[in-house]
Design a protein around this motif. Structure first.
Motif, mmCIF file in Angstrom:
data_model
loop_
_atom_site.group_PDB
_atom_site.id
_atom_site.type_symbol
_atom_site.label_atom_id
_atom_site.label_comp_id
_atom_site.label_asym_id
_atom_site.label_seq_id
_atom_site.Cartn_x
_atom_site.Cartn_y
_atom_site.Cartn_z
ATOM 1 N N ARG A 73 42.746 53.020 54.358
ATOM 2 C CA ARG A 73 41.711 53.604 53.510
ATOM 3 C C ARG A 73 40.959 54.741 54.192
ATOM 4 N NH1 ARG A 73 38.898 48.269 50.682
ATOM 5 N NH2 ARG A 73 40.837 47.345 49.883
ATOM 6 N N SER A 74 41.334 55.045 55.413
ATOM 7 C CA SER A 74 40.629 56.082 56.174
ATOM 8 C C SER A 74 41.447 57.359 56.262
ATOM 9 C CB SER A 74 40.303 55.575 57.583
ATOM 10 O OG SER A 74 39.413 54.486 57.523
ATOM 11 N N GLU B 255 33.357 46.139 54.389
ATOM 12 C CA GLU B 255 33.723 47.549 54.526
ATOM 13 C C GLU B 255 32.968 48.188 55.687
ATOM 14 O OE1 GLU B 255 34.915 49.365 50.251
ATOM 15 O OE2 GLU B 255 32.840 48.659 50.432
ATOM 16 N N GLN C 232 45.131 52.519 43.103
ATOM 17 C CA GLN C 232 43.820 52.905 43.610
ATOM 18 C C GLN C 232 43.730 54.321 44.164
ATOM 19 O OE1 GLN C 232 43.394 49.789 46.598
ATOM 20 N NE2 GLN C 232 43.788 51.252 48.237
ATOM 21 N N ASP C 233 44.838 54.921 44.620
ATOM 22 C CA ASP C 233 44.765 56.273 45.187
ATOM 23 C C ASP C 233 46.092 56.984 44.969
ATOM 24 O OD1 ASP C 233 44.565 58.578 46.811
ATOM 25 O OD2 ASP C 233 43.093 57.608 48.085
ATOM 26 N N TYR D 29 36.209 57.615 54.593
ATOM 27 C CA TYR D 29 36.616 56.310 54.076
ATOM 28 C C TYR D 29 36.642 56.436 52.552
ATOM 29 C CZ TYR D 29 36.498 51.394 52.686
ATOM 30 O OH TYR D 29 36.798 50.168 52.101
ATOM 31 N N LYS D 30 37.816 56.159 51.958
ATOM 32 C CA LYS D 30 37.977 56.315 50.507
ATOM 33 C C LYS D 30 37.478 57.675 50.025
ATOM 34 C CE LYS D 30 37.891 51.505 48.921
ATOM 35 N NZ LYS D 30 37.162 50.520 48.073
ATOM 36 N N ASN D 31 37.839 58.706 50.749
ATOM 37 C CA ASN D 31 37.538 60.099 50.398
ATOM 38 C C ASN D 31 36.064 60.484 50.534
ATOM 39 O OD1 ASN D 31 40.270 60.669 49.722
ATOM 40 N ND2 ASN D 31 39.965 59.655 47.754
ATOM 41 N N TYR E 36 28.137 50.556 51.132
ATOM 42 C CA TYR E 36 29.363 49.774 51.298
ATOM 43 C C TYR E 36 29.050 48.298 51.498
ATOM 44 C CZ TYR E 36 31.295 54.434 52.012
ATOM 45 O OH TYR E 36 31.646 55.738 51.851
#
Length: 471
Positions: free
Chosen positions: A32-33, A116, A225-226, A51-53, A112
């Motif tokens: 996720r990074s 997380e 999710q991405d 993290y998650k954009n 977060y």
């Protein structure tokens, strides 16, 4: 991918009260990074951690220390380097503001979950002391344990164990009786673990994505999710045999982030022939040529010249005719099969002019022996080229001190006036009473636009000529 389609990568970084401009050199995805490497105008490097954009933190680093998360991401993650077209979809545009370091963790807690937060903390070891980070993760662990959330606290232990495997206190806690059932649970199948701890499964599958079953599970997770990371995961393995349906699926996905022209180029870099898998490839390339993007079109086709139908021959000829010498020389090995594919690569006037331009450009930077070697592949395609013949003649003359006048004439013909002057000077020193080398030197300075020097040697020539007439 060192040679490619140039795309904008400029960013502006505001760090405290200082603003620096730079260019994104590469991005690394790890679970996720994401790590973005930016080279500033002073050749220093910023590393931005996401993290998650969402930007977490960033700073200049003199070097990336082995064993840190950034080092791991840059060596084990999915790497996209400039000038890859998808890099522009990964990196931030415009201005970036680095968060306040002293307030970072209090701010992270607002946005977060605690799990997380613990994971993000493990990615910050390039910017903070490791003991400080361990202390923060420990606090999260004890918070969960005091609250009776033993599954959550065990998840934090797994993160901490991965972050600092030599930490004895972590091993002792993981071995305690209260976590016995959770240890057994994490030995079960990954789909079951996914329902309770998706972060663990995602990290685990990403780290072991070379294993087909884990890659498939990761692809399924990312597809929900991405979509961009899902596309990058596919591209990492896209050079393996792919079905037309799969390519169509990921083409639709890719067009959310890049143009069709850029996607054709990306497929080419992955050794997937766009001509075979994308029906509109020829129309796209024709449009590129109409817009004057000849070199961009060439980059899309280099890997598949031998596999192109004859209907592409006019496109190839147009690309060759309109590509700059610098571009052709930087891709000379790719242009050889390019020319071989054309019906009759004879040395016409048009071809002679192109070969002449290549020779001139090469002679500006190299000696004639190197130029001869670099043009060897071209000479095989055009054995009757007069330009190639002259280069071959120059090879014979270059080591012959008695032939400097002739060699100088060849250099002058290729607009290498300084090299020609050297040759004529040699002859002038050997024959100081001969006016003809001096006359040629005057001409060379004239071609160079140095009127004063040309006039000076013209006077010497006139004097020598008079001496010759009255002698």
């Amino acid at each position: 991918m060192n040679k490619g389609i140039n795309l904008p990568t400029e960013v502006s970084i505001k760090d405290k009260k200082q603003v620096e401009k730079g260019n994104v050199r590469r991005a690394a995805i790890f679970a996720r990074s994401k790590v973005i490497e930016v080279q500033t105008e002073t050749a220093e490097c910023y590393y931005l951690l996401y993290y998650k954009n969402s930007l977490i933190y960033g700073a200049k680093l003199g070097k990336v220390v082995e064993g840190t998360f950034i080092h791991k991401a840059l060596n084990e993650g999915i790497i996209i380097e400039s000038p890859h077209p998808l890099l522009t979809a990964l990196h931030p545009h415009g201005s970036i503001t680095i968060p306040n370091k002293n307030k970072l963790f209090s701010q992270l807690q607002l946005h977060y979950s605690l799990q997380e937060l613990a994971y993000i903390t493990t990615t910050l070891d390039s910017f903070f002391e490791k003991d400080q980070l361990i202390s923060i993760i420990d606090k999260v662990f004890f918070h969960f344990r005091r609250s009776g959330k033993f599954m959550k606290s065990y998840q934090i232990l797994l993160l901490l164990n991965d972050f600092s495997p030599s930490l004895k206190s972590v091993q002792e806690r993981m071995g305690s009786r209260e976590f016995h059932s959770y240890r057994d649970f994490y030995q079960s199948d990954l789909p079951s673990i996914l329902t309770k701890d998706p972060l663990f499964v995602e990290r685990h599958c990403f780290h072991h994505r070379a294993q087909p079953e884990k890659r498939l599970l990761l692809a399924d997770i990312l597809s929900k999710q991405d979509s961009l990371v899902s596309l990058l995961l596919w591209l990492e393995n896209a050079d393996q045999q792919q079905s037309s349906d799969t390519i169509t699926q990921y083409t639709d996905l890719a067009l959310q982030f890049v143009t069709m022209e850029e996607w054709i180029y990306v497929l080419g870099q992955m050794k997937i022939n766009p001509v075979r898998v994308l029906p509109d490839t020829k129309k796209v390339l024709e449009k590129m040529l109409q817009n004057g993007e000849h070199e961009k079109a060439a980059l899309c086709l280099f890997h598949f010249i031998a596999d192109l139908p004859s209907s592409y021959d006019p496109l190839l000829e147009t690309i060759w005719d309109h590509s700059s010498c610098e571009f052709i020389l930087s891709h000379l090995d790719e242009f050889v099969p390019f020319l071989q594919h054309l019906p009759h690569p004879e040395s016409t006037r048009k071809e002679e002019e192109k070969i002449y331009q290549l020779a001139v450009r090469l002679l500006e930077e190299h000696g004639v022996l190197v130029v001869h070697e670099k043009l060897r592949s071209i000479s095989k395609l055009f054995p009757h080229s007069q330009v190639i013949r002259k280069i071959n003649e120059m090879i014979k003359l270059v080591e012959n001190p008695d032939k400097m006048m002739e060699l100088g004439d060849y250099y002058a013909e290729f607009k290498q006036f300084d090299k020609a002057i050297d040759c004529f000077f040699w002859e002038m020193e050997l024959q100081p009473q001969n006016p003809f080398p001096v006359r040629k030197i005057s001409k060379m300075y004239q071609y160079k636009g140095l009127a004063k020097e040309a006039a000076a040697y013209q006077k010497i020539y006139d004097q020598l000529k008079r001496n010759q007439e009255t002698g």
